[in-house]
Scaffold this motif. Structure first.
Motif, PDB file in Angstrom:
ATOM      1  N   THR A 187    -102.602  -3.292  26.197  1.00  0.00           N
ATOM      2  CA  THR A 187    -102.752  -2.571  27.458  1.00  0.00           C
ATOM      3  C   THR A 187    -103.294  -3.494  28.540  1.00  0.00           C
ATOM      4  O   THR A 187    -103.903  -4.528  28.251  1.00  0.00           O
ATOM      5  N   VAL A 188    -103.084  -3.077  29.789  1.00  0.00           N
ATOM      6  CA  VAL A 188    -103.629  -3.817  30.912  1.00  0.00           C
ATOM      7  C   VAL A 188    -105.149  -3.857  30.830  1.00  0.00           C
ATOM      8  O   VAL A 188    -105.782  -4.873  31.136  1.00  0.00           O
ATOM      9  N   ARG A 189    -105.752  -2.755  30.387  1.00  0.00           N
ATOM     10  CA  ARG A 189    -107.213  -2.713  30.250  1.00  0.00           C
ATOM     11  C   ARG A 189    -107.706  -3.757  29.259  1.00  0.00           C
ATOM     12  O   ARG A 189    -108.722  -4.419  29.505  1.00  0.00           O
ATOM     13  N   GLU A 190    -106.987  -3.925  28.163  1.00  0.00           N
ATOM     14  CA  GLU A 190    -107.399  -4.915  27.166  1.00  0.00           C
ATOM     15  C   GLU A 190    -107.307  -6.337  27.724  1.00  0.00           C
ATOM     16  O   GLU A 190    -108.151  -7.179  27.442  1.00  0.00           O
ATOM     17  N   ILE A 191    -106.273  -6.595  28.510  1.00  0.00           N
ATOM     18  CA  ILE A 191    -106.143  -7.915  29.130  1.00  0.00           C
ATOM     19  C   ILE A 191    -107.317  -8.153  30.079  1.00  0.00           C
ATOM     20  O   ILE A 191    -107.918  -9.233  30.089  1.00  0.00           O
ATOM     21  N   ALA A 192    -107.627  -7.135  30.871  1.00  0.00           N
ATOM     22  CA  ALA A 192    -108.739  -7.255  31.817  1.00  0.00           C
ATOM     23  C   ALA A 192    -110.057  -7.461  31.085  1.00  0.00           C
ATOM     24  O   ALA A 192    -110.882  -8.298  31.480  1.00  0.00           O
ATOM     25  N   GLU A 193    -110.281  -6.707  30.016  1.00  0.00           N
ATOM     26  CA  GLU A 193    -111.518  -6.846  29.247  1.00  0.00           C
ATOM     27  C   GLU A 193    -111.633  -8.242  28.648  1.00  0.00           C
ATOM     28  O   GLU A 193    -112.718  -8.831  28.616  1.00  0.00           O
ATOM     29  N   GLU A 194    -110.504  -8.765  28.167  1.00  0.00           N
ATOM     30  CA  GLU A 194    -110.494 -10.107  27.598  1.00  0.00           C
ATOM     31  C   GLU A 194    -110.873 -11.143  28.658  1.00  0.00           C
ATOM     32  O   GLU A 194    -111.527 -12.147  28.354  1.00  0.00           O
ATOM     33  N   ALA A 195    -110.481 -10.870  29.902  1.00  0.00           N
ATOM     34  CA  ALA A 195    -110.766 -11.783  30.997  1.00  0.00           C
ATOM     35  C   ALA A 195    -112.131 -11.528  31.632  1.00  0.00           C
ATOM     36  O   ALA A 195    -112.576 -12.312  32.478  1.00  0.00           O
ATOM     37  N   GLY A 196    -112.762 -10.421  31.241  1.00  0.00           N
ATOM     38  CA  GLY A 196    -114.067 -10.098  31.810  1.00  0.00           C
ATOM     39  C   GLY A 196    -113.992  -9.578  33.228  1.00  0.00           C
ATOM     40  O   GLY A 196    -114.908  -9.787  34.028  1.00  0.00           O
ATOM     41  N   ILE A 197    -112.893  -8.872  33.555  1.00  0.00           N
ATOM     42  CA  ILE A 197    -112.741  -8.307  34.889  1.00  0.00           C
ATOM     43  C   ILE A 197    -112.333  -6.843  34.770  1.00  0.00           C
ATOM     44  O   ILE A 197    -111.992  -6.365  33.678  1.00  0.00           O
ATOM     45  N   LEU A 198    -112.353  -6.135  35.879  1.00  0.00           N
ATOM     46  CA  LEU A 198    -111.909  -4.753  35.897  1.00  0.00           C
ATOM     47  C   LEU A 198    -110.381  -4.709  35.925  1.00  0.00           C
ATOM     48  O   LEU A 198    -109.735  -5.625  36.440  1.00  0.00           O
ATOM     49  N   SER A 199    -109.838  -3.613  35.416  1.00  0.00           N
ATOM     50  CA  SER A 199    -108.383  -3.480  35.383  1.00  0.00           C
ATOM     51  C   SER A 199    -107.789  -3.605  36.778  1.00  0.00           C
ATOM     52  O   SER A 199    -106.741  -4.214  36.975  1.00  0.00           O
ATOM     53  N   GLY A 200    -108.467  -3.009  37.758  1.00  0.00           N
ATOM     54  CA  GLY A 200    -107.964  -3.068  39.130  1.00  0.00           C
ATOM     55  C   GLY A 200    -107.876  -4.490  39.659  1.00  0.00           C
ATOM     56  O   GLY A 200    -106.981  -4.808  40.453  1.00  0.00           O
ATOM     57  N   SER A 201    -108.798  -5.336  39.192  1.00  0.00           N
ATOM     58  CA  SER A 201    -108.790  -6.725  39.649  1.00  0.00           C
ATOM     59  C   SER A 201    -107.566  -7.475  39.141  1.00  0.00           C
ATOM     60  O   SER A 201    -107.074  -8.401  39.789  1.00  0.00           O
ATOM     61  N   LEU A 202    -107.078  -7.069  37.979  1.00  0.00           N
ATOM     62  CA  LEU A 202    -105.905  -7.725  37.414  1.00  0.00           C
ATOM     63  C   LEU A 202    -104.688  -7.517  38.313  1.00  0.00           C
ATOM     64  O   LEU A 202    -103.822  -8.397  38.428  1.00  0.00           O
ATOM     65  N   TYR A 203    -104.641  -6.361  38.967  1.00  0.00           N
ATOM     66  CA  TYR A 203    -103.493  -6.049  39.819  1.00  0.00           C
ATOM     67  C   TYR A 203    -103.501  -6.849  41.128  1.00  0.00           C
ATOM     68  O   TYR A 203    -102.535  -6.791  41.881  1.00  0.00           O
ATOM     69  N   HIS A 204    -104.581  -7.578  41.386  1.00  0.00           N
ATOM     70  CA  HIS A 204    -104.562  -8.498  42.530  1.00  0.00           C
ATOM     71  C   HIS A 204    -103.658  -9.693  42.241  1.00  0.00           C
ATOM     72  O   HIS A 204    -103.185 -10.368  43.158  1.00  0.00           O
ATOM     73  N   HIS A 205    -103.431  -9.963  40.944  1.00  0.00           N
ATOM     74  CA  HIS A 205    -102.633 -11.123  40.539  1.00  0.00           C
ATOM     75  C   HIS A 205    -101.250 -10.726  40.030  1.00  0.00           C
ATOM     76  O   HIS A 205    -100.283 -11.465  40.212  1.00  0.00           O
ATOM     77  N   PHE A 206    -101.151  -9.557  39.373  1.00  0.00           N
ATOM     78  CA  PHE A 206     -99.884  -9.123  38.774  1.00  0.00           C
ATOM     79  C   PHE A 206     -99.692  -7.633  39.052  1.00  0.00           C
ATOM     80  O   PHE A 206    -100.642  -6.855  38.957  1.00  0.00           O
ATOM     81  N   ASP A 207     -98.464  -7.236  39.337  1.00  0.00           N
ATOM     82  CA  ASP A 207     -98.221  -5.828  39.618  1.00  0.00           C
ATOM     83  C   ASP A 207     -97.967  -5.006  38.363  1.00  0.00           C
ATOM     84  O   ASP A 207     -97.936  -3.774  38.419  1.00  0.00           O
ATOM     85  N   SER A 208     -97.783  -5.679  37.219  1.00  0.00           N
ATOM     86  CA  SER A 208     -97.536  -4.948  35.979  1.00  0.00           C
ATOM     87  C   SER A 208     -97.691  -5.877  34.772  1.00  0.00           C
ATOM     88  O   SER A 208     -97.724  -7.101  34.929  1.00  0.00           O
ATOM     89  N   LYS A 209     -97.764  -5.254  33.619  1.00  0.00           N
ATOM     90  CA  LYS A 209     -97.817  -6.028  32.373  1.00  0.00           C
ATOM     91  C   LYS A 209     -96.515  -6.797  32.171  1.00  0.00           C
ATOM     92  O   LYS A 209     -96.514  -7.916  31.636  1.00  0.00           O
ATOM     93  N   GLU A 210     -95.411  -6.208  32.613  1.00  0.00           N
ATOM     94  CA  GLU A 210     -94.117  -6.874  32.482  1.00  0.00           C
ATOM     95  C   GLU A 210     -94.060  -8.171  33.288  1.00  0.00           C
ATOM     96  O   GLU A 210     -93.414  -9.141  32.884  1.00  0.00           O
ATOM     97  N   THR A 211     -94.704  -8.183  34.436  1.00  0.00           N
ATOM     98  CA  THR A 211     -94.734  -9.397  35.258  1.00  0.00           C
ATOM     99  C   THR A 211     -95.447 -10.525  34.524  1.00  0.00           C
ATOM    100  O   THR A 211     -95.048 -11.690  34.627  1.00  0.00           O
ATOM    101  N   ILE A 212     -96.491 -10.173  33.784  1.00  0.00           N
ATOM    102  CA  ILE A 212     -97.233 -11.201  33.040  1.00  0.00           C
ATOM    103  C   ILE A 212     -96.367 -11.776  31.928  1.00  0.00           C
ATOM    104  O   ILE A 212     -96.292 -12.993  31.750  1.00  0.00           O
ATOM    105  N   VAL A 213     -95.706 -10.908  31.169  1.00  0.00           N
ATOM    106  CA  VAL A 213     -94.889 -11.421  30.071  1.00  0.00           C
ATOM    107  C   VAL A 213     -93.687 -12.189  30.610  1.00  0.00           C
ATOM    108  O   VAL A 213     -93.208 -13.137  29.974  1.00  0.00           O
ATOM    109  N   ASP A 214     -93.196 -11.802  31.794  1.00  0.00           N
ATOM    110  CA  ASP A 214     -92.152 -12.600  32.451  1.00  0.00           C
ATOM    111  C   ASP A 214     -92.626 -14.036  32.637  1.00  0.00           C
ATOM    112  O   ASP A 214     -91.883 -14.986  32.370  1.00  0.00           O
ATOM    113  N   GLU A 215     -93.847 -14.187  33.108  1.00  0.00           N
ATOM    114  CA  GLU A 215     -94.401 -15.517  33.348  1.00  0.00           C
ATOM    115  C   GLU A 215     -94.477 -16.309  32.054  1.00  0.00           C
ATOM    116  O   GLU A 215     -94.151 -17.496  31.995  1.00  0.00           O
ATOM    117  N   VAL A 216     -94.925 -15.645  30.993  1.00  0.00           N
ATOM    118  CA  VAL A 216     -95.065 -16.295  29.692  1.00  0.00           C
ATOM    119  C   VAL A 216     -93.704 -16.770  29.176  1.00  0.00           C
ATOM    120  O   VAL A 216     -93.544 -17.927  28.769  1.00  0.00           O
TER     121      VAL A 216
END
Length: 228
Positions: free
Chosen positions: A53-82
């Motif tokens: 989940t997006v929340r798990e990614i954020a927790e792993e990074a030590g940030i809030l879920s909302g902060s993750l959306y400053h960099h990526f608009d979705s989980k799919e965008t992240i896996v696209d990058e990978v």
């Protein structure tokens, strides 16, 4: 492929910007983004893309879920990058090997080396490709169609070289080129499940061992059958 890098694998010299403060801020944002991608990739590899989940990614990074959306608009965008980072590197290096030229056996050997050399830097991406390919392809729309296009291009490269080798008398004529490629492909990618850096063989040694088995076999004496 639907990628953001030069598909030929070459790099371009970035345009220098004026102003050190702006440049430093941009670099910091880029570093944070890269860090998030790496964290997410490890989670995708460990838990699976669908289960992460997006929340798990954020927790792993030590940030809030909302902060993750400053960099990526979705989980799919992240896996696209990978995935596109991995595919751009792989396909670009395969193309370079073909452009360099040589006899088919030499080129195929280099392609084997390239494949094995990706096991460490792209371990997470390769794992995601293996575990989540069908799920990503089942998502609505054509977002992940580039996975199929990349696979088709890579298969075409390998099969053409295998056929060249058969025509040149370097490879047996009684083996199916496409089936042979798929066996080679699966041997390389499945190795990501058991290969561990720091072991007896590094990826270079692993590739050389496989090249020996691929071209020289493991049996001695005459073949036991025409198809053996």
């Amino acid at each position: 492929m639907n990628t953001r890098k030069n598909s030929g694998g070459s790099t371009t010299t970035p345009v220098k910007r004026q102003g050190t403060t702006k440049r430093a801020a941009s670099g910091s944002a880029s570093e944070r983004r890269d860090h998030l991608v790496k964290l997410a990739a490890e989670l995708f590899a460990r838990k699976g893309f669908q289960a992460t989940t997006v929340r798990e990614i954020a927790e792993e990074a030590g940030i809030l879920s909302g902060s993750l959306y400053h960099h990526f608009d979705s989980k799919e965008t992240i896996v696209d990058e990978v995935l596109t980072t991995f595919l751009d590197d792989l396909v670009g290096r395969y193309r370079a090997a073909l452009e360099q030229g040589g006899d088919p056996r030499t080129i195929l050997s280099e392609m084997v080396r390239i494949g094995f050399s990706t096991l460490e830097p792209h371990r997470a991406a390769i794992t995601v490709m293996q575990n989540d390919w069908n799920y990503l392809r089942s998502l609505p729309g054509n977002r992940f169609d580039y996975l199929v296009r990349a696979e088709e291009e890579v298969e075409r490269m390998w099969v053409e070289q295998i056929k060249r080798g058969q025509a040149a008398g370097q490879l047996r004529s009684d083996v199916d080129p496409k089936l042979t490629y798929r066996m080679i492909r699966d041997t390389i990618w499945v190795a990501v499940r058991w290969f561990r850096p720091g072991g007896r063989l590094n990826t270079g040694g692993l590739a050389e061992h496989y090249i020996t088995v691929l071209f020289d076999g493991v049996a001695t004496g005459e073949r036991s059958s025409q198809h053996g």
